[in-house]
Design a protein around this motif. Structure first.
Motif, PDB file in Angstrom:
ATOM      1  N   ARG A  14      -6.144   2.910  -6.369  1.00  0.00           N
ATOM      2  CA  ARG A  14      -4.695   2.701  -6.410  1.00  0.00           C
ATOM      3  C   ARG A  14      -4.331   1.304  -5.924  1.00  0.00           C
TER       4      ARG A  14
ATOM      5  N   LEU B  55      -1.720  12.148  -0.932  1.00  0.00           N
ATOM      6  CA  LEU B  55      -1.396  10.758  -1.276  1.00  0.00           C
ATOM      7  C   LEU B  55      -0.017  10.383  -0.741  1.00  0.00           C
TER       8      LEU B  55
ATOM      9  N   VAL C  55      -6.867   1.070   5.996  1.00  0.00           N
ATOM     10  CA  VAL C  55      -6.884   2.464   6.477  1.00  0.00           C
ATOM     11  C   VAL C  55      -8.113   2.645   7.371  1.00  0.00           C
TER      12      VAL C  55
ATOM     13  N   LEU D  36     -10.025  -1.326   1.237  1.00  0.00           N
ATOM     14  CA  LEU D  36      -9.338  -0.182   1.839  1.00  0.00           C
ATOM     15  C   LEU D  36      -9.594  -0.102   3.341  1.00  0.00           C
TER      16      LEU D  36
ATOM     17  N   LEU E 208      -8.769   8.071   7.583  1.00  0.00           N
ATOM     18  CA  LEU E 208      -9.331   8.634   6.356  1.00  0.00           C
ATOM     19  C   LEU E 208      -9.856  10.051   6.610  1.00  0.00           C
TER      20      LEU E 208
ATOM     21  N   ALA F  37      -0.393   9.781   2.862  1.00  0.00           N
ATOM     22  CA  ALA F  37      -1.010   8.463   3.114  1.00  0.00           C
ATOM     23  C   ALA F  37       0.044   7.369   3.000  1.00  0.00           C
ATOM     24  N   SER F  38       0.917   7.518   2.036  1.00  0.00           N
ATOM     25  CA  SER F  38       1.980   6.529   1.851  1.00  0.00           C
ATOM     26  C   SER F  38       2.937   6.531   3.045  1.00  0.00           C
TER      27      SER F  38
ATOM     28  N   LEU G 185      -8.027   6.108  -3.144  1.00  0.00           N
ATOM     29  CA  LEU G 185      -7.055   5.187  -2.540  1.00  0.00           C
ATOM     30  C   LEU G 185      -7.358   3.745  -2.951  1.00  0.00           C
ATOM     31  N   GLN G 186      -8.646   3.422  -2.981  1.00  0.00           N
ATOM     32  CA  GLN G 186      -9.046   2.055  -3.359  1.00  0.00           C
ATOM     33  C   GLN G 186      -8.626   1.743  -4.805  1.00  0.00           C
TER      34      GLN G 186
ATOM     35  N   ALA H  96       0.828  -1.214   0.000  1.00  0.00           N
ATOM     36  CA  ALA H  96       0.000   0.000   0.000  1.00  0.00           C
ATOM     37  C   ALA H  96       0.863   1.264   0.000  1.00  0.00           C
TER      38      ALA H  96
ATOM     39  N   PHE I 266      -0.163   3.974  -2.703  1.00  0.00           N
ATOM     40  CA  PHE I 266      -0.698   5.295  -2.353  1.00  0.00           C
ATOM     41  C   PHE I 266       0.175   6.437  -2.876  1.00  0.00           C
TER      42      PHE I 266
END
Lengths: 297, 349
Positions: free
Chosen positions: B279, B316, B293, B289, B298, B319-320, B276-277, B6, B10
């Motif tokens: 990706r 993003l 997460v 997701l 979120l 998130a990563s 995100l999903q 992930a 992300f």
């Protein structure tokens, strides 16, 4: 990825480790010393391409493509030439470019700002190391978006200083030297140097040795090249100076105002102290500056 | 392992093909989809003039690439995109210099411009020879598509046209080139997606003159060419405020203003979750997701997205980085604390 850190913070060491680790995993790595290959973007791109040729040495197709002569018109504008040079870096598989010592602001801005999208279109992962004071153009639009991750190596935590002292000092010294009592020397290079110095002092029973010059030089380096130059001059002279000192101005290549400004800056940072020159006859006494001695200097 | 995957999924993407695969159509969230508008303009009968307006990181490039991808999927539509990188503000000093720059660029980069498109279309054409109406099998049995021929055509034509610097001659040369491309069945699209790159100064301020000159000299000269082609220019809103001349020229040449909207909040499905999903899906990660997460995380990401002017690229990447922290903490999923931790770990500018 952008790695920020003062001189001695471990940027080059990190890049060396990365190169080793990536190559061990079969990655193709081009490690480039930005300061060594030149200040112009075209020279820098040429340096990157040369290292990519080495990284793709066993891939004849990629190597041929990288070394193919450029085909752009001889009267092409700089804009066209820049884009063409970036596109010459196309490689058939992902590769890493580790760029050390990104110090020229205009080059940084032009490469990672103006040519950002062209670089993005390549199969290259860029890891760029720079000092915070040189990284301004890399942290502002449009270049800031180029770096998905920014890592700061500048400051060592107490835990890290302790870990370093564990490695550097021998058993007996560890008990004698309290890492917390070390002056503000927060890069691995300075911590290591300071520990070695303390170790030597204990060994020889010295109690009033002067503080190591490297600590002062490290701190000056963080303020920029002018500060380093001035501190080096003051170290060499070993006596107080004034901003009116024509010889000092000449050897630095500075104007009086510039010298005055940097002496004031060093004083603000606690690297020099000033006092009035009592030996001058009439009128307002001139200000003399001398390097501050002591463990924190 | 999934969180590790992930982290990569992300992370913001930059290559045109990646931008297309991870693109989530905004119309799903009941807001105007810039990709659909650009697609519609380029697919219309008249030459399109599009001014795409959006904050950094909100998806201007994604919208353009996705629209072009949509066009390339259409049978018989030989869209010929030419991405122009200014690189040096000197080329904006006059209309002649700008058109000369385009000619020089085409001449120098003829192969490169169609390079990505070729590979992309070749893959698709190879998978199904009926994808493109013009797709044909060569004697060697390999599939070729209009884009492939376009490369050769562009190369041939751009080499044939002399490099010139006066505006009158450049106009004529570029006009002939575009007309010949059109006659051969291609629809040229000139895309200028880098206003910010050449008009931003090192200190973060805007070079108003450079921004204005793109329109005053560049776009004005380009649009004066008497041939059928499309023009798409992407700009940030602040440029329209600080260089008002952009708007004047855009209106004069009939540019349609297309705004890239902010991601809406409080709607279902949640846009950021969908992004995100998507990706995860593209990277082949089948885990839902919500298992990777937490809802609080979120919400934290959505809040930060709003605080950062809806710069999705930054969010993003955050998130990563949060996924990295979660994995390092042996957490099964990303929690809000990881998001804030990642935010704190990013050095101040």
């Amino acid at each position: 990825m952008l790695i920020l850190g003062e001189g001695g913070s471990g940027k080059s060491t990190t890049l060396n480790w990365l190169r080793h680790e990536l190559q061990r995993r079969g990655g193709r790595v081009a490690r480039v010393d930005a300061a060594a290959v030149g200040r112009d973007v075209l020279e820098l791109l040429d340096g990157v391409r040369s290292e990519l040729v080495v990284a793709f040495n066993d891939d004849l197709v990629a190597r041929d493509r990288l070394t193919m002569p450029e085909t752009i018109p001889p009267d092409a504008s700089r804009g066209v030439r820049l884009v063409a040079e970036v596109r010459r870096l196309r490689v058939p598989e992902n590769a890493y470019v580790l760029l050390d010592g990104m110090i020229d602001r205009e080059t940084a801005f032009e490469l990672f700002g103006r040519l950002r999208d062209e670089l993005w279109a390549l199969n290259l992962v860029w890891v760029v190391a720079a000092r915070p004071q040189d990284a301004g153009p890399l942290r502002r639009p449009p270049a800031d978006a180029f770096f998905a991750v920014v890592i700061d190596l500048s400051t060592l935590s107490d835990r890290e200083v302790r870990a370093m002292s564990e490695r550097v000092l021998r058993g007996v010294d560890r008990q004698t030297i309290d890492p917390h009592a070390l002056p503000t020397v927060d890069t691995p290079r300075t911590v290591r140097g300071m520990l070695r110095w303390l170790e030597a002092r204990l060994e020889h029973g010295q109690t009033d040795a002067p503080p190591p010059a490297f600590v002062r030089q490290e701190r000056a380096a963080r303020l920029g090249r002018p500060a380093s130059m001035l501190v080096a001059e003051l170290e060499a002279r070993g006596e107080p100076v004034t901003a009116q000192d024509v010889e000092l101005q000449r050897s630095l290549g500075w104007t009086r105002a510039h010298l005055q400004r940097w002496l004031a800056r060093l004083e603000e940072e606690g690297l020099v102290r000033s006092f009035p020159d009592r030996q001058v006859g009439q009128g307002r006494p001139r200000k003399l500056f001398e390097l501050v001695e002591g463990p924190g200097a | 392992m999934t969180l590790a995957a992930a982290e990569t999924a992300f992370r913001s993407v930059t290559q045109p093909r990646e931008l297309v695969t991870v693109y989530v159509a905004l119309k799903r969230f009941s807001i105007d989809d810039p990709q659909a508008v650009v697609f519609g303009a380029l697919n219309g009968p008249d030459p399109a003039r599009v001014l795409l307006i959006g904050e950094p990181g909100t998806g201007k490039s994604s919208a353009v690439h996705s629209a072009l991808d949509g066009l390339s999927k259409m049978t018989g539509f030989a869209c010929a995109p030419v991405f122009l990188t200014v690189g040096d503000v000197e080329v904006l000093k006059s209309g002649g210099a700008f058109l000369g720059h385009i000619l020089q660029t085409l001449s120098a980069q003829a192969d490169d411009y169609a390079g990505d498109l070729d590979a992309h279309d070749l893959e698709r054409a190879a998978a199904s020879t009926t994808t493109l109406a013009d797709a044909r099998v060569s004697q060697g049995g390999r599939v070729t598509a209009p884009a492939v021929s376009y490369t050769a055509t562009l190369h041939e034509l751009s080499k044939a046209h002399q490099i010139v610097t006066s505006q009158a001659k450049s106009t004529k040369a570029l006009g002939s080139l575009v007309s010949e491309l059109t006659e051969r069945g291609y629809r040229p699209v000139f895309i200028i997606d880098d206003t910010e790159k050449f008009a931003a100064r090192q200190d973060g301020t805007i070079d108003e003159t450079a921004a204005a000159d793109l329109f005053r000299h560049g776009v004005d000269a380009l649009c004066a060419i008497d041939a059928a082609f499309d023009v798409v220019v992407a700009v940030q809103p602040r440029y329209l405020v600080e260089a008002r001349v952009i708007d004047d020229y855009a209106q004069r040449h009939g540019f349609a203003r297309v705004h890239v909207p902010h991601l809406p909040r409080g709607v279902e499905p949640r846009p950021l979750a969908e992004i995100l999903q998507q990706r995860l899906y593209v990277k082949g990660i089948k885990t839902p997701l919500e298992e990777l997460v937490d809802r609080d995380a979120l919400v934290a990401l959505e809040t930060i997205c709003g605080e950062r002017a809806y710069d999705l690229r930054q969010v993003l990447n955050l998130a990563s980085s949060a996924a990295v922290l979660a994995r390092q903490a042996s957490s099964p999923s990303v929690a809000a604390a990881h998001v804030f931790g990642a935010q704190d770990a990013t050095p101040e500018r």
